[in-house]
Design a protein around this motif. Structure first.
Motif, PDB file in Angstrom:
ATOM      1  N   LYS A  81       3.008  25.887  -2.828  1.00 47.36           N
ATOM      2  CA  LYS A  81       3.201  24.555  -3.400  1.00 47.36           C
ATOM      3  C   LYS A  81       1.996  24.177  -4.245  1.00 47.36           C
ATOM      4  N   LEU A  82       2.282  23.543  -5.370  1.00 49.27           N
ATOM      5  CA  LEU A  82       1.250  22.959  -6.218  1.00 49.27           C
ATOM      6  C   LEU A  82       1.208  21.468  -5.948  1.00 49.27           C
ATOM      7  N   GLN A  83       0.023  20.951  -5.682  1.00 50.39           N
ATOM      8  CA  GLN A  83      -0.169  19.512  -5.479  1.00 50.39           C
ATOM      9  C   GLN A  83      -1.208  19.049  -6.489  1.00 50.39           C
ATOM     10  N   LEU A  84      -0.832  18.110  -7.355  1.00 48.69           N
ATOM     11  CA  LEU A  84      -1.750  17.622  -8.385  1.00 48.69           C
ATOM     12  C   LEU A  84      -2.118  16.167  -8.154  1.00 48.69           C
ATOM     13  N   LEU A  85      -3.313  15.804  -8.606  1.00 51.00           N
ATOM     14  CA  LEU A  85      -3.815  14.437  -8.517  1.00 51.00           C
ATOM     15  C   LEU A  85      -4.306  14.020  -9.896  1.00 51.00           C
ATOM     16  N   GLN A 129       0.831  -1.198   0.000  1.00 48.95           N
ATOM     17  CA  GLN A 129       0.000   0.000   0.000  1.00 48.95           C
ATOM     18  C   GLN A 129       0.871   1.257   0.000  1.00 48.95           C
ATOM     19  N   ALA A 130       1.923   1.268   0.794  1.00 49.30           N
ATOM     20  CA  ALA A 130       2.825   2.417   0.847  1.00 49.30           C
ATOM     21  C   ALA A 130       3.527   2.617  -0.490  1.00 49.30           C
ATOM     22  N   ILE A 131       4.005   1.550  -1.082  1.00 52.80           N
ATOM     23  CA  ILE A 131       4.705   1.650  -2.366  1.00 52.80           C
ATOM     24  C   ILE A 131       3.745   2.087  -3.464  1.00 52.80           C
ATOM     25  N   ASN A 132       2.500   1.591  -3.451  1.00 50.85           N
ATOM     26  CA  ASN A 132       1.487   2.051  -4.407  1.00 50.85           C
ATOM     27  C   ASN A 132       1.292   3.557  -4.307  1.00 50.85           C
ATOM     28  N   ASP A 133       1.190   4.071  -3.080  1.00 52.87           N
ATOM     29  CA  ASP A 133       0.996   5.501  -2.856  1.00 52.87           C
ATOM     30  C   ASP A 133       2.184   6.287  -3.413  1.00 52.87           C
ATOM     31  N   MET A 134       3.393   5.839  -3.112  1.00 56.67           N
ATOM     32  CA  MET A 134       4.589   6.528  -3.608  1.00 56.67           C
ATOM     33  C   MET A 134       4.669   6.493  -5.134  1.00 56.67           C
ATOM     34  N   LEU A 135       4.341   5.358  -5.730  1.00 56.26           N
ATOM     35  CA  LEU A 135       4.366   5.253  -7.190  1.00 56.26           C
ATOM     36  C   LEU A 135       3.344   6.181  -7.838  1.00 56.26           C
ATOM     37  N   ARG A 136       2.141   6.235  -7.279  1.00 59.69           N
ATOM     38  CA  ARG A 136       1.122   7.141  -7.826  1.00 59.69           C
ATOM     39  C   ARG A 136       1.613   8.578  -7.798  1.00 59.69           C
ATOM     40  N   GLN A 137       2.212   8.990  -6.681  1.00 59.29           N
ATOM     41  CA  GLN A 137       2.718  10.364  -6.569  1.00 59.29           C
ATOM     42  C   GLN A 137       3.803  10.638  -7.609  1.00 59.29           C
ATOM     43  N   GLN A 138       4.702   9.693  -7.802  1.00 60.51           N
ATOM     44  CA  GLN A 138       5.768   9.879  -8.785  1.00 60.51           C
ATOM     45  C   GLN A 138       5.223   9.900 -10.211  1.00 60.51           C
ATOM     46  N   LEU A 139       4.219   9.067 -10.493  1.00 62.38           N
ATOM     47  CA  LEU A 139       3.625   9.062 -11.835  1.00 62.38           C
ATOM     48  C   LEU A 139       2.891  10.362 -12.123  1.00 62.38           C
ATOM     49  N   ILE A 140       2.227  10.928 -11.115  1.00 60.55           N
ATOM     50  CA  ILE A 140       1.564  12.218 -11.292  1.00 60.55           C
ATOM     51  C   ILE A 140       2.609  13.299 -11.546  1.00 60.55           C
ATOM     52  N   GLU A 141       3.696  13.269 -10.796  1.00 60.43           N
ATOM     53  CA  GLU A 141       4.772  14.239 -11.002  1.00 60.43           C
ATOM     54  C   GLU A 141       5.335  14.098 -12.414  1.00 60.43           C
ATOM     55  N   HIS A 142       5.493  12.877 -12.879  1.00 61.16           N
ATOM     56  CA  HIS A 142       5.981  12.644 -14.238  1.00 61.16           C
ATOM     57  C   HIS A 142       4.996  13.232 -15.260  1.00 61.16           C
ATOM     58  N   LYS A 143       3.704  13.006 -15.063  1.00 61.08           N
ATOM     59  CA  LYS A 143       2.693  13.561 -15.973  1.00 61.08           C
ATOM     60  C   LYS A 143       2.747  15.088 -15.967  1.00 61.08           C
ATOM     61  N   ARG A 144       2.929  15.657 -14.777  1.00 57.29           N
ATOM     62  CA  ARG A 144       2.985  17.113 -14.657  1.00 57.29           C
ATOM     63  C   ARG A 144       4.146  17.664 -15.482  1.00 57.29           C
ATOM     64  N   GLN A 145       5.251  16.962 -15.480  1.00 55.39           N
ATOM     65  CA  GLN A 145       6.442  17.440 -16.172  1.00 55.39           C
ATOM     66  C   GLN A 145       6.448  17.141 -17.660  1.00 55.39           C
ATOM     67  N   THR A 146       5.747  16.091 -18.083  1.00 55.88           N
ATOM     68  CA  THR A 146       5.908  15.635 -19.465  1.00 55.88           C
ATOM     69  C   THR A 146       4.654  15.655 -20.319  1.00 55.88           C
ATOM     70  N   SER A 147       3.497  15.919 -19.741  1.00 56.14           N
ATOM     71  CA  SER A 147       2.285  15.864 -20.563  1.00 56.14           C
ATOM     72  C   SER A 147       1.388  17.043 -20.255  1.00 56.14           C
ATOM     73  N   ASP A 148       0.357  17.160 -21.027  1.00 56.48           N
ATOM     74  CA  ASP A 148      -0.638  18.196 -20.774  1.00 56.48           C
ATOM     75  C   ASP A 148      -1.974  17.568 -20.397  1.00 56.48           C
ATOM     76  N   GLU A 149      -1.891  16.440 -19.730  1.00 52.22           N
ATOM     77  CA  GLU A 149      -3.094  15.757 -19.277  1.00 52.22           C
ATOM     78  C   GLU A 149      -3.851  16.645 -18.287  1.00 52.22           C
ATOM     79  N   LEU A 150      -5.179  16.551 -18.302  1.00 51.37           N
ATOM     80  CA  LEU A 150      -5.987  17.303 -17.349  1.00 51.37           C
ATOM     81  C   LEU A 150      -5.843  16.680 -15.972  1.00 51.37           C
ATOM     82  N   LEU A 151      -5.538  17.526 -14.989  1.00 49.39           N
ATOM     83  CA  LEU A 151      -5.372  17.077 -13.617  1.00 49.39           C
ATOM     84  C   LEU A 151      -6.118  18.026 -12.698  1.00 49.39           C
ATOM     85  N   VAL A 152      -6.389  17.570 -11.486  1.00 49.28           N
ATOM     86  CA  VAL A 152      -7.012  18.397 -10.460  1.00 49.28           C
ATOM     87  C   VAL A 152      -6.017  18.521  -9.318  1.00 49.28           C
ATOM     88  N   GLY A 153      -6.089  19.621  -8.590  1.00 53.17           N
ATOM     89  CA  GLY A 153      -5.167  19.776  -7.466  1.00 53.17           C
ATOM     90  C   GLY A 153      -5.400  21.046  -6.692  1.00 53.17           C
TER      91      GLY A 153
END
Length: 154
Positions: free
Chosen positions: A141-145, A46-70
């Motif tokens: 700070k910007l926090q995206l989901l 569960q902890a690793i899933n949470d960390m991976l989700r956060q890193q994947l969102i950060e990756h999306k923020r840096q590399t894509s223009d996907e719609l996100l909420v935050g």
């Protein structure tokens, strides 16, 4: 009999999962187990899933223009002349992305403001940068989901 059949057909919704194996140095595993216990995760997975989700969102923020909420959270000096008006103007200028905001007056002429935002990742990052770099903003700070709010109007 029919009642027992209905009960047996009701299963909790589960997403399919894949198992992977990772190797960790001892000190990293000890630190992970400590975090799992301190934060109250049910398991390492569960902890690793949470960390991976956060890193994947950060990756999306840096590399894509996907719609996100935050949220954009800022702490500012409310004694800075014109700052509150600049923040309000900026929010109005980005009306499509800034959904809502809340501010709370703190001790010592400080105010915390939280803005709920939704939009393309790069656009929301630009808005956060504009707000956080205003004179009088102490920190921010910007926090995206990776989620979206339902449309307000059809």
């Amino acid at each position: 009999m029919q009642l027992s059949r209905q009960i047996s057909l009701v299963k909790p919704l589960r997403h399919p999962v894949n198992r992977i194996s990772i190797s960790l140095p001892d000190e990293l595993q000890v630190a992970l187990d400590g975090m799992v216990n301190e934060r109250g995760y049910e398991s390492r997975s569960q902890a690793i899933n949470d960390m991976l989700r956060q890193q994947l969102i950060e990756h999306k923020r840096q590399t894509s223009d996907e719609l996100l909420v935050g949220t954009i959270t800022i702490l500012y000096d409310n004694g800075t002349r014109g700052l509150q008006e600049k923040i309000a103007d900026l929010q109005y200028h980005h009306l499509d992305e800034v959904i809502s905001s809340l501010h709370v007056n703190l001790v010592g002429k400080q105010t915390m403001e939280v803005m709920l935002v939704q939009g393309p990742a790069s656009r929301v990052q630009t808005i956060a940068d504009e707000v956080i770099t205003l004179r009088g903003v102490i920190t921010g700070k910007l926090q995206l989901l990776a989620a979206l709010m339902p449309p307000i109007h059809s």
